[in-house]
Design a protein around this motif. Structure first.
Motif, short mmCIF file in Angstrom:
data_model
loop_
_atom_site.label_atom_id
_atom_site.label_comp_id
_atom_site.label_asym_id
_atom_site.label_seq_id
_atom_site.Cartn_x
_atom_site.Cartn_y
_atom_site.Cartn_z
N SER A 196 9.53 122.59 4.18
CA SER A 196 8.34 122.48 3.48
C SER A 196 8.08 124.04 2.91
O SER A 196 7.77 124.53 1.71
CB SER A 196 7.15 122.38 4.46
OG SER A 196 7.03 121.08 4.79
N PHE A 211 7.68 125.14 -0.81
CA PHE A 211 6.77 126.06 -1.23
C PHE A 211 7.32 127.36 -2.14
O PHE A 211 6.89 127.70 -3.16
CB PHE A 211 5.83 126.57 -0.28
CG PHE A 211 5.05 125.56 0.35
CD1 PHE A 211 4.31 124.52 -0.46
CD2 PHE A 211 4.52 125.25 1.53
CE1 PHE A 211 3.70 123.37 0.01
CE2 PHE A 211 3.87 124.44 2.11
CZ PHE A 211 3.55 123.27 1.29
N HIS A 239 6.94 128.49 -5.93
CA HIS A 239 6.45 129.70 -6.66
C HIS A 239 7.56 130.35 -7.46
O HIS A 239 7.17 130.78 -8.62
CB HIS A 239 6.41 130.72 -5.37
CG HIS A 239 5.35 130.39 -4.52
ND1 HIS A 239 3.82 130.02 -4.86
CD2 HIS A 239 4.75 130.36 -3.10
CE1 HIS A 239 3.31 129.96 -3.97
NE2 HIS A 239 3.62 130.01 -3.09
N LEU A 296 -0.24 124.28 5.80
CA LEU A 296 0.32 123.02 5.22
C LEU A 296 1.61 122.65 5.89
O LEU A 296 1.96 121.40 6.09
CB LEU A 296 0.48 123.15 3.94
CG LEU A 296 -0.92 122.72 3.17
CD1 LEU A 296 -0.81 122.84 1.56
CD2 LEU A 296 -1.49 121.26 3.33
N LEU A 341 4.08 133.29 -1.17
CA LEU A 341 3.83 132.25 0.13
C LEU A 341 2.38 132.77 0.84
O LEU A 341 2.42 134.00 1.23
CB LEU A 341 4.89 132.44 1.28
CG LEU A 341 5.11 131.28 2.20
CD1 LEU A 341 5.15 129.84 1.43
CD2 LEU A 341 6.09 131.46 3.20
N GLU A 373 -0.43 127.80 2.87
CA GLU A 373 0.86 127.03 2.72
C GLU A 373 1.66 127.07 4.01
O GLU A 373 2.39 125.93 4.15
CB GLU A 373 1.68 127.70 1.40
CG GLU A 373 1.08 127.50 0.27
CD GLU A 373 1.97 128.43 -0.91
OE1 GLU A 373 1.72 127.84 -2.02
OE2 GLU A 373 2.51 129.32 -0.58
#
Length: 692
Positions: A403, A407, A411, A509, A502, A506
């Motif tokens: 994850s 993420f 980005h 999450l 980051l 996030e």
């Protein structure tokens, strides 16, 4: 077809030719080794001068065993085939090599096509290659299922020939020996094994060993009945041999099972591939949409498109797992897992890992421990409690790391897109010609200079960018209005670039996704247990058939019936095993406890009949209704199988087609409609404002 793609294809072809040459060289060298020499000695006097595929597959087997990646698959496959090719090492090696070769023949072209189509998207390429590894599992298990189904069909003819041989010899073991002389049929090996058991010094012990490796329940039933008939003798029922009547009952059960498997195979024939197919269409679909509708380019190559792409990949993976769990025809696949030495056991034996796992592992005797233990039994999972928690923790850690990686990658995509997208000052509903695109890219390169100048400075204002533009050579002759417009555009890009890092939510999450991954193992077990409940009626009807076969054999009592039911049970195995273990302490009480542990009424009636047979009436009288209503139960079982297949098929189609629906609706139709309408409304608004 572009020149670049032609070059890649030519390079791939040359690479394959070189690879084939290397493999040929390795095989020719290895032929001099002892293993190959032993094979050649065994073939002396029997081999012909012509090409032999049998010899080729034996050589390929040894080659596959020496390749680290393929070694895992070949060993996993042979564990399944050893059950079908009992005591036949030559056939096991040949079939293992044949199945792996076919899988590689399909996999290698797919890998090449995947690399060509996704060469610009390394994340998608990696995920597709992982999915193609799953396809190897589909092909391998499908091949084993075919051999298992073929064996089941051969058993019908085998039992028919047993009837004629039994009439001729009137001895069980001689009839089996006579019919098992046909070496071309795979069932003959099973017949020879049963014959060896019957004539051994300790047939009971050998029979118990055979029960653990028999390919299907019908051969177990046949072996058990043959042993009982040999030990206790045959008898006439309504003028016919009881042994032959019981063989007829088994044959009828097999015919029902063959029809059930054929229908399930037809329903699930392509669902596994359909559930995986969307991941192969992601890149071609994106290229088609961008080439025909340029206004969606920002969405497809931006962060939003990548998020939807990842969601489709996750849905595809889940659908693939559930479809595999849903299609379970009871073949040899499930019976080999206990023989493996899984990586989970090695992880748990590590002292450091064991301490961590024991911290979250529920303690024996707690409510959570009992609940999970019952779930493992309901799902018929071969995994131990410790292995489940090794899986859960590993999945959670991998999900968390994946994850955060995703993420960070999103980005990076958003930042790279700001640096690489053609910059235009107007909305394009159509496409750009080459001159417009060159001009837009030149403007992007100019903007990138100022982005690099202010990147990372969060205090930058639009005025600061405007001053930098006024001092630059690119805007010396530009008007103040043009400079303000360019400053606003660069400032908007800078806001995107500076905000793409980051963030705390996030990480939160990632923890949420890790918890979902941690629970996924339990949810899969719950799904598997739910699917097995659909087969509850089918299993109880199998119990009725077994009792019908045993009830007229002399010296058969309730305890023997319970042992047989335990041997062939799946859903109710734990309850029946407990009853068998407690039987010596009190037959009635053990059966009463069994009755209290189950809630399925047809099985409760069977247990009540057993209780009556224990204390009051003979077994034949207790189960007399099974004999009188045999045709009814058989028809009912056929109808039950129809309902089961219908329900499994409906659930399987919903799950299997979910990724395809998500692909076309979420990845094609919705972006085209939503972004198209948004672009059109903004364009119309600009035209209206310019008119006034």
């Amino acid at each position: 077809m572009s020149t670049e793609i032609l070059k890649i294809i030519m390079m791939v072809v040359v690479g394959l030719i070189v690879l084939i040459g290397i493999i040929y060289y390795i095989l020719s060298k290895k032929m001099q080794k002892s293993e190959y020499k032993n094979i050649q000695k065994l073939q002396q006097g029997t081999k012909s001068g012509k090409f032999s595929s049998e010899v080729l597959y034996q050589r390929l087997y040894l080659t596959y065993r020496s390749i680290p990646f393929l070694k895992r698959y070949i060993l996993k496959l042979r564990r399944k085939l050893e059950i079908l090719n009992i005591d036949d090492e030559y056939a096991t090696r040949r079939d293992s090599s044949k199945i792996i070769t076919r899988a590689l023949a399909i996999l290698l072209p797919l890998v090449i096509v995947t690399i060509i189509l996704t060469k610009s998207n390394f994340l998608l390429m990696f995920i597709l290659l992982m999915f193609e590894l799953f396809m190897v599992d589909i092909l391998i298990e499908g091949s084993v299922d075919k051999k298992d189904d073929k064996l089941l069909v051969e058993q019908i003819d085998f039992f028919s020939e047993i009837r004629h041989a039994y009439h001729e010899f009137n001895m069980v073991e001689e009839a089996i020996y006579q019919v098992s002389q046909d070496d071309e049929k795979e069932i003959s090996r099973q017949g020879e094994k049963i014959y060896e058991i019957l004539i051994s010094d300790d047939p009971e012990t050998e029979l118990e060993k055979y029960y653990d490796v028999a390919p299907n329940n019908f051969l177990k039933e046949f072996a058990g009945l043959s042993y009982l008939t040999k030990e206790f003798g045959d008898r006439k029922v309504d003028g016919a041999s009881l042994y032959l009547k019981n063989i007829d009952n088994i044959a009828q059960e097999m015919q029902i099972e063959i029809l059930k498997r054929d229908k399930l195979n037809y329903v699930f024939k392509s669902l596994s591939f359909i559930s995986i197919a969307p991941v192969m269409l992601l890149e071609p679909l994106k290229n088609w949409a961008v080439s025909n509708f340029s206004f969606v380019k920002n969405w497809y190559y931006g962060k939003s498109g990548m998020i939807v792409q990842i969601l489709i990949l996750v849905i595809t993976f889940v659908s693939y797992i559930l479809v595999r769990k849903l299609k379970d025809n009871g073949s040899v696949n499930m019976s080999t897992k206990n023989t493996q030495n899984p990586w989970q056991d090695k992880v748990y034996k590590n002292k450091f890992c064991k301490k961590i796992i024991d911290m979250v592992l529920p303690k024996d005797g707690t409510k959570e421990y009992k609940k999970l233990k019952d779930l493992l039994k309901d799902a018929a999972s071969p995994l131990k409690m410790e292995w489940i928690y090794v899986n859960r923790i590993c999945i959670a850690i991998v999900t968390f790391v994946a994850s955060l990686t995703v993420f960070s990658y999103l980005h990076k995509i958003a930042i790279d897109y700001e640096y690489t997208q053609p910059t235009t000052d107007y909305d394009l509903i159509g496409g750009m010609n080459s001159r417009q695109e060159a001009k837009a890219m030149e403007l992007t390169r100019q903007d990138n200079i100022f982005l690099d100048m202010f990147r990372g400075d969060l205090d930058t204002t639009e005025k600061d960018i405007q001053k930098a533009l006024e001092r630059s050579k690119y805007y010396k002759e530009s008007s103040e209005e043009e400079i303000e417009k360019a400053a606003k555009r660069i400032y908007e890009k800078l806001q995107v670039v500076n905000s793409e890092y980051l963030q705390w939510f996030e990480i939160l999450l990632a923890f949420v996704f890790a918890m979902i991954g941690y629970m996924s193992q339990i949810w899969i077990l719950m799904f598997q247990a739910k699917m097995r409940q659909l087969e509850m009626e089918d299993e109880v009807m199998q119990f009725q058939t077994i009792i019908l076969m045993l009830m007229r054999i002399e010296r058969v009592n309730v305890e023997i019936i319970l042992e047989w039911l335990e041997r062939y049970s799946n859903i109710f195995k734990s309850q029946i095993t407990r009853c068998v273990n407690n039987y010596e302490a009190g037959a009635w009480e053990a059966l009463e406890e069994l009755k209290n542990e189950i809630s399925y009424m047809p099985l409760i009636r069977i247990v009540e009949s057993m209780q009556a047979a224990v204390e009051k009436i003979p077994i034949r009288d207790a189960f007399d209704e099974l004999d009188s209503e045999r045709e009814y139960y058989r028809d009912k079982r056929k109808e039950s199988n129809e309902r089961l297949i219908s329900r499994k098929g409906m659930i399987g189609k919903v799950i299997g087609f979910a990724p395809m629906v998500c692909l076309f609706v979420g990845y094609l139709i919705v972006p085209l409609v939503f972004i198209g309408l948004t672009s059109m409304s903004s364009t119309m608004g600009s035209m209206s404002s310019s008119t006034f």
